[in-house]
Design an enzyme around this catalytic site. Structure first.
Site, mmCIF file in Angstrom:
data_model
loop_
_atom_site.group_PDB
_atom_site.id
_atom_site.type_symbol
_atom_site.label_atom_id
_atom_site.label_comp_id
_atom_site.label_asym_id
_atom_site.label_seq_id
_atom_site.Cartn_x
_atom_site.Cartn_y
_atom_site.Cartn_z
ATOM 1 N N SER B 49 52.144 48.538 54.338
ATOM 2 C CA SER B 49 52.650 49.648 55.141
ATOM 3 C C SER B 49 52.958 50.889 54.314
ATOM 4 O O SER B 49 53.242 51.939 54.862
ATOM 5 C CB SER B 49 53.893 49.218 55.916
ATOM 6 O OG SER B 49 54.899 48.823 55.030
ATOM 7 N N HIS B 90 60.208 50.918 52.614
ATOM 8 C CA HIS B 90 59.742 52.087 53.351
ATOM 9 C C HIS B 90 60.464 53.340 52.879
ATOM 10 O O HIS B 90 61.427 53.272 52.118
ATOM 11 C CB HIS B 90 59.973 51.894 54.859
ATOM 12 C CG HIS B 90 58.911 51.052 55.514
ATOM 13 N ND1 HIS B 90 59.001 50.652 56.811
ATOM 14 C CD2 HIS B 90 57.752 50.531 55.049
ATOM 15 C CE1 HIS B 90 57.949 49.921 57.118
ATOM 16 N NE2 HIS B 90 57.172 49.826 56.061
ATOM 17 N N ASP B 115 60.492 53.189 61.957
ATOM 18 C CA ASP B 115 60.850 51.769 61.924
ATOM 19 C C ASP B 115 61.797 51.317 63.029
ATOM 20 O O ASP B 115 62.282 50.196 62.983
ATOM 21 C CB ASP B 115 61.505 51.447 60.572
ATOM 22 C CG ASP B 115 60.494 51.491 59.442
ATOM 23 O OD1 ASP B 115 59.308 51.655 59.745
ATOM 24 O OD2 ASP B 115 60.899 51.369 58.286
#
EC number: 3.4.21.89
Lengths: 226, 172
Positions: B49, B90, B115
């Site tokens: 990701s 992230h 998210d």
């Protein structure tokens, strides 16, 4: 003493030592490359509309859509150890008076970002086959392509419409746009734009817009009809 | 070969040696943990990701102290979702407020959406305490061994067996 096990151990040990020393040298070479980033940014069109966070939500929130123009020169950030450059634009505004407990409570949200890969990392990009081919062709025969660091955007639409957890963002004063970058190396430390000069790395020239105010709420076309 | 088995003193010494190696590794890990103030100062990337920045198997070094400045927008952080023990790497894209209760929103560079969907039910934002560290350094690929080990558990047995054999068979 000299059986095959110890020989394998020695070879593996030597291999890892050499690999880590070379990696450390490459990582250290970052600090020998001067960085002279510069950017100018200004908002061109700002509006605030009502919307829902997602399709099934019944909650209505205010969203700011900030279009902007950006001219940036990040070409000095591309060296042999650069894997990608992550450029992002944030909108920043202070907390509404009375809402927070301190005056310096700030809000920050990314409105636009872009991944600029070095030619050596092009094959890792998440792109369709056609645009990937175009991207690779743009730097054919080059391992480093500083020209990719030159950005010139006119009246660019934001990628993200921003709001505040309270759902209110219209008529906010003192909003500024700020340009940031994050250099992702092939090996070594990740670096961001600094606030002051650090050795050969200069702080970003400009990169901040003048403060502006968000307008009052603008009704969407669809809502007027209802 | 197997001389250790005939000599109990040597066998004991080799056992101690093995224990020493294990505890040294454990101490280094825990020491690093205290130094970086993070329960897991080194993590291996498990998903794509954050591509193209991080691939599966890349090694990330974390720092969890806010000495000079607070965790800010643009930093790549590793966080645990409330009640779930899966660390996620992230980037912070929004921050509202300052201090320990500032509300943070994260997004993977390679993901289209932020998210919110990954967070626990009723959790719209992260707080500083959900974050176990910010990425400050990167080594590619080295951590792929651990992915191999977790995806092919029999490799663990083989590795442990080989290591044990090496230590026991090693003379001196």
């Amino acid at each position: 003493m000299y059986n095959s096990l110890t020989r394998i151990q020695n070879v593996f040990g030597f291999f890892t030592t050499v690999a880590f020393v070379v990696a450390a040298l490459i990582a250290a070479s970052d600090f020998t490359a001067p960085r002279t980033p510069s950017a100018t940014i200004k908002p061109t069109n700002v509006q605030v509309v009502k919307g829902r966070p997602h399709y099934y939500s019944t909650k209505k929130e205010e969203y700011a859509i900030i279009k902007f123009s950006l001219n940036a020169d990040f070409s000095s950030l591309f060296t042999w150890n650069t894997k990608q450059l992550f450029v992002y634009v944030t909108a920043e505004w202070p907390a509404a008076p009375g809402a927070g407990n301190s005056a310096n409570q700030t809000n920050k949200a990314v409105i636009w970002d872009s991944i600029i890969t070095s030619p050596s990392a092009d094959h890792l990009s998440n792109l369709g086959p056609a645009s990937l081919k175009k991207l690779r062709k743009s730097a054919a025969g080059k391992t480093i392509d500083p020209s990719r660091g030159k950005l010139s955007l006119k009246n660019q639409k934001p990628k993200y419409q921003i709001t505040h957890p309270s759902g209110k963002i219209a008529s906010t004063d003192d909003v500024t746009l700020r340009v940031h970058y994050n250099v992702q190396p092939w090996v070594g430390v990740l670096t961001w734009n600094q606030d002051s000069d650090l050795g050969l790395w200069k702080k970003m020239a400009d990169g901040v817009s003048a403060a502006f105010a968000l307008p009052a709420l603008k009704k969407k076309e669809g809502e007027k009809a209802r | 070969m197997l001389s250790g088995l005939q000599n109990p003193r040597q066998a004991a010494a080799q056992l101690l040696n093995f224990g020493l190696i294990l505890s040294t590794a454990f101490m280094m890990w825990k020491g690093l943990s205290v130094f970086a103030d993070s329960p897991s100062p080194i993590v291996v990337v498990l998903s794509g990701s954050m591509e193209p920045a991080f691939q599966r198997g890349d090694l990330l070094f974390l720092w969890n102290r806010n000495i000079l400045s607070e965790t800010d927008v643009g930093e790549v952080v590793v966080y645990n979702v409330r009640d779930k023990e899966i660390p996620i790497v992230h980037r912070v894209v929004r921050k509202f407020g300052t201090g320990a209760h500032a509300r943070l929103l994260t997004k993977g560079d390679n993901n289209a959406a932020d998210d919110t969907e990954l967070y626990a039910r009723g959790q719209d934002y992260l707080e500083r305490k959900d974050i176990i560290g910010s990425v400050f350094a990167y080594i590619p690929f080295v951590g792929y061994v651990t992915i191999m080990l977790s995806e092919h558990p029999w490799l663990k047995t083989v590795m442990l067996g080989i290591m044990g054999l090496l230590v026991v068979l090693q003379r001196e």
